[in-house]
Scaffold this motif. Structure first.
Motif, PDB file in Angstrom:
ATOM      1  N   ASP A  13       0.837  -1.200   0.000  1.00 50.42           N
ATOM      2  CA  ASP A  13       0.000   0.000   0.000  1.00 50.42           C
ATOM      3  C   ASP A  13       0.875   1.254   0.000  1.00 50.42           C
ATOM      4  O   ASP A  13       2.027   1.216   0.423  1.00 50.42           O
ATOM      5  N   ASP A  14       0.297   2.354  -0.424  1.00 57.05           N
ATOM      6  CA  ASP A  14       0.935   3.674  -0.313  1.00 57.05           C
ATOM      7  C   ASP A  14       2.337   3.680  -0.893  1.00 57.05           C
ATOM      8  O   ASP A  14       3.232   4.339  -0.364  1.00 57.05           O
ATOM      9  N   ASP A  30       0.669   5.324  -4.380  1.00 56.58           N
ATOM     10  CA  ASP A  30       0.025   6.264  -3.470  1.00 56.58           C
ATOM     11  C   ASP A  30      -0.669   7.384  -4.234  1.00 56.58           C
ATOM     12  O   ASP A  30      -0.205   7.833  -5.281  1.00 56.58           O
ATOM     13  N   GLU A  59      -4.177   4.436  -6.619  1.00 54.56           N
ATOM     14  CA  GLU A  59      -5.110   4.879  -5.565  1.00 54.56           C
ATOM     15  C   GLU A  59      -5.476   6.336  -5.778  1.00 54.56           C
ATOM     16  O   GLU A  59      -4.704   7.105  -6.350  1.00 54.56           O
TER      17      GLU A  59
HETATM   18 MG    MG Z   1      -3.040   3.647   0.298  1.00 57.46          MG
END
Ligand code: MG
Ligand code: C2E
Ligand code: MG
Length: 746
Positions: free
Chosen positions: A645-646, A668, A701
């Motif tokens: 993630d990110d 991200d 995202e």
């Molecule tokens: Mg994220």
């Protein structure tokens, strides 16, 4: 000559002497009160030149009751009064008697009444009421009778005086014990002994205490070493000097003799007392006596010495206990309590303005302990302690917690740069170099409003801030950090309550889209918190707080269970290909039963592991890359997918990326927002092939616009998530949203 127990020996056993000349005994003072001058003359003549009980007699004279009172008010140490009963009035003598006992309170003064005639004798009750020693008619006072009468009166006075002195002395011995026992430390105790001893023998508190120590490292027969451990008055400069450095040979001789012969010495102008504790610590106290010590009751001195020996032993025990209470044996450093005491002292005496406290926390110490064993961890702590002491010589170094060292010293010395320099070189443990990084929190003492414990607390606040930045960071304490910490604490308490009470936390779900087919492929579960006041707290705020306090563990368990429950229902409604992504923080992964939790949660539903994905961030690398790898492989072996993630924020270490086994890379949203602006696309452009190269799918995202969406598809990005598609939604709204959704490939 030694007393019964051989404890008390006086070098000089000469009888008590008076001030002025060394050897002439002090005379007894006898007051003659009579209105007849012949009686004065006759009395003096009768007793002239005859010593009584080894001391001469000196006379004082008064010729009336009034004059007698004036003399008694003025003069000290009058032993006997030979008192005429009838003078200016028939009861002038008896009035004086009453004044002596009641007004002047001279209870030891002996009174011999003399009358011309037997008929003038006082009443019997007056004789006992006023403690009158003797009653004689004047013609009874022949030379012999007078001598006998005065001798008896003087003996009685002497005994009363001695009794008084020993009563006072006893009181002093008791007070001395109380006084010295309340003094912390041997040095202060020894100073107390000088004061108390001086008070006992009635001289100014000037003296020395010398301790005798034997350095056992040179064998049991090593010669004793004599050192001055306390000094008062004009001797104060001699403290901590070896006895040889004292210039006055009289003092050196007395102390040395007392310590070597283990006895008290009472010389003409000094008293040296010897104390010994049962564990053979020996001390000698020298007190100067400008005039020879009179009437020093040997029993009293004995009692004093015995009491002080006991006190000394107790002080040693207390010092040893105190030592243990303030010392950390493992690191061989002062401990947290010692640091607190030192801080309190610095804050109290105003020396603190230019000082700072640094708390140094060893990064990943528990991992070192787990991996390499506790003895290794202990060695490392000792090595660090040694280097801290060596490299910060002027600072007070303590171990304030398991892997946290505290340094108190000048502000300009305790800088992050200096601390970094110290840890730049590895520590050699078992012939292996061990690099260490630390996180440091620093507080300037001038910024501390309260006590030592406030100071440590502030330094911890700074340390926590430093750690939040990852490993090897430092932070200074400031008011704003403190406020944030307070807010975080409030939030932690509220979050805990929310979790216990239930109802305030709820999940929402944001869809994820396949950019090629335009189909919804899954949802990401996100936690929401509606606080007491009805307002929403952002996960960006409360998730870090939950992570710091491990509340993230029950929160994580809760959302995982809910998310799987929601997915199960969606599958049952026919959306069988959908997957569910759940965020998992490093703290959760560190739980030993994390895999068991996953299994339990999946078992509770009909959802196959292949439909679950866990989102982790690169910060999990801090747990140790090898452990993380093992864990992630175990997760993937169950068929559960892993998403990073990110990506692009936080650790962003490409070197970690290829070592983390993962299925999906989530770029991200900060890199997506800039897609529309000319330069911004660069990172996405680089990351998409990178992810593919590492065998991962790439998901973007925070896609908010259609142009971003088009651009991403053009760049080969596989999937996306963002407001352009949908905001996170309540579980109940998902079926309708899915039913209404129409794939729109372009
Ligand atoms: Mg994220
Ligand atoms: P994340 O995992 O990267 O979640 C995506 C975040 O981006 C979510 O914020 C989501 O609402 C937001 N978002 C989605 N689309 C857009 C968009 O188009 N524009 C913008 N500006 N934002 C968008 P949220 O829900 O506030 O969550 C923030 C972070 O909190 C999450 O980031 C995640 O790291 C953490 N988080 C949330 N829930 C949980 C949870 O249950 N467990 C854990 N460990 N972390 C969670
Ligand atoms: Mg996420």
């Amino acid at each position: 000559m030694a007393d019964a127990e051989g404890l008390l020996v006086f070098a000089d056993e000469s009888p008590p002497t008076g001030p002025g000349t060394d050897d002439a005994p002090l005379p007894w003072r006898v007051l003659i009160v009579d209105d007849d001058a012949d009686v004065h003359e006759a009395t003096r003549f009768a007793l002239k030149g005859i010593p009584i009980l080894g001391r001469p007699v000196a006379f004082l004279h008064a010729h009336s009751g009034a004059e007698a009172l004036a003399v008694l008010r003025r003069e000290q140490d009058v032993a006997v009064v030979l008192l005429d009963v009838v003078m200016e009035t028939p009861d002038a003598g008896l009035r004086i008697v009453s004044a002596i006992r009641e007004e002047l309170q001279l209870t030891n003064l002996r009174i011999v009444l003399r009358t011309g005639q037997p008929g003038q004798a006082p009443e019997m009750d007056a004789i006992s009421r006023y403690d009158i020693n003797d009653y004689k008619t004047k013609n009874e006072l022949t030379r012999n009778k007078l001598f006998t009468t005065v001798t008896a009166a003087l003996r009685s006075y002497d005994q009363l005086q001695r009794l008084d002195a020993s009563r006072r002395g006893l009181q002093k011995v008791i007070e001395a014990s109380n006084d010295v026992m309340t003094r912390p430390g041997l040095r202060s105790f020894a100073e107390g002994i000088i004061l108390q001893m001086a008070s006992l023998i009635g001289v100014a508190p000037e003296g020395l205490v010398c301790a005798s120590t034997i350095d056992r490292s040179h064998g049991d027969d090593a010669p004793p070493h004599f050192e001055i451990i306390a000094a008062a008055g004009r001797f104060s400069g001699l403290i901590q000097k070896p006895l040889e450095d004292v210039a006055d040979t009289r003092i050196v001789g007395a102390l040395r003799q007392s310590l070597l012969e283990r006895r008290n010495l009472l010389a003409a102008h000094s008293v040296t007392l010897f104390f010994e504790t049962p564990d053979r610590h020996a001390y000698a106290v020298f007190v100067d006596a400008p005039h020879p010590i009179r009437d020093l009751d040997q029993n009293l001195l004995h009692m004093f010495c015995t009491n002080m020996s006991l006190c000394a032993q107790n002080i040693q025990l207390m010092s040893a206990l105190r030592e243990q209470a303030y010392f950390d044996r493992l690191a061989e450093l002062p401990n947290r309590a010692a640091m607190l005491r030192e801080l309190d002292r610095a804050l109290d005496d105003g020396s603190s303005k230019a000082q700072a406290l640094a708390l140094i926390d060893i990064d990943q110490f528990s991992a070192i302990n787990d991996l390499l064993g506790h003895p290794y961890g202990d060695e490392l702590l000792r090595a660090i302690a040694l280097r801290l002491n060596a490299d910060f010589p002027g600072c007070f170094v303590a171990r304030v917690a398991g892997d946290v060292f505290g340094l108190l010293g000048q502000r300009e010395v305790l800088t992050p740069a200096a601390i970094d320099r110290l840890f730049a070189k590895p520590f050699n443990i078992d012939q292996v170099d061990h690099p260490v990084t630390v996180s440091t929190g620093i507080v300037h003492l001038r910024d501390v409003a309260g006590s030592g414990s406030d100071c440590i607390q502030n330094a911890y606040i700074a340390l926590k801030r430093a750690k939040a930045g990852g490993i090897g960071h430092h932070a200074y304490y400031s008011e704003s950090i403190a406020n944030e910490t307070r807010d975080r604490n409030r939030m932690r308490i509220a979050l805990h309550r929310a979790l216990v009470q239930g109802g305030q936390l709820y999940p929402v779900f944001q869809p994820q889209l396949d950019l090629r087919t335009g189909c919804v492929v899954g949802f990401e579960a996100l936690t929401r918190w509606r606080a007491d006041d009805g307002g929403h707290v952002s996960p960006e705020q409360f998730i870090p707080v939950a992570e710091q306090t491990a509340l993230i563990v029950p929160i994580g368990e809760w959302i995982l269970r809910h998310a799987l429950g929601v997915l199960e229902k969606l599958h049952q409604r026919g959306h069988t290909s959908l997957r569910m992504s759940v965020n998992v923080s490093a703290v959760q992964l560190r739980q030993p039963d994390f895999l068991a939790l996953l299994d339990r949660s999946l078992d509770a539903t009909t959802v196959a592991p292949g439909h679950l994905e866990l989102e982790i961030t690169e910060s999990v690398a801090a747990l140790g890359i090898d452990q993380v790898r093992t864990l992630l492989e175990a997760i993937r072996a169950r068929g559960i997918a892993i998403a990073i993630d990110d990506f692009g924020t936080g650790y962003s270490s490409l070197s970690y990326l290829h070592r983390l086994p993962a299925d999906r890379l989530k770029i991200d949203r900060s890199f997506i927002h800039t897609l529309d602006s000319g330069q911004g696309g660069r990172i996405a452009e680089m990351v998409i092939p990178l992810g593919h190269h590492l065998g991962m799918k790439v998901l973007a995202e925070g896609v908010e616009t259609e142009s971003q969406q088009h651009r991403l598809r053009a760049l080969g990005c596989d999937e996306m998530q963002g407001y352009v598609l949908a905001r996170p939604m309540l579980a109940d709204d998902l079926p309708a949203w899915l039913d209404a959704f129409r794939p729109a490939p372009d």
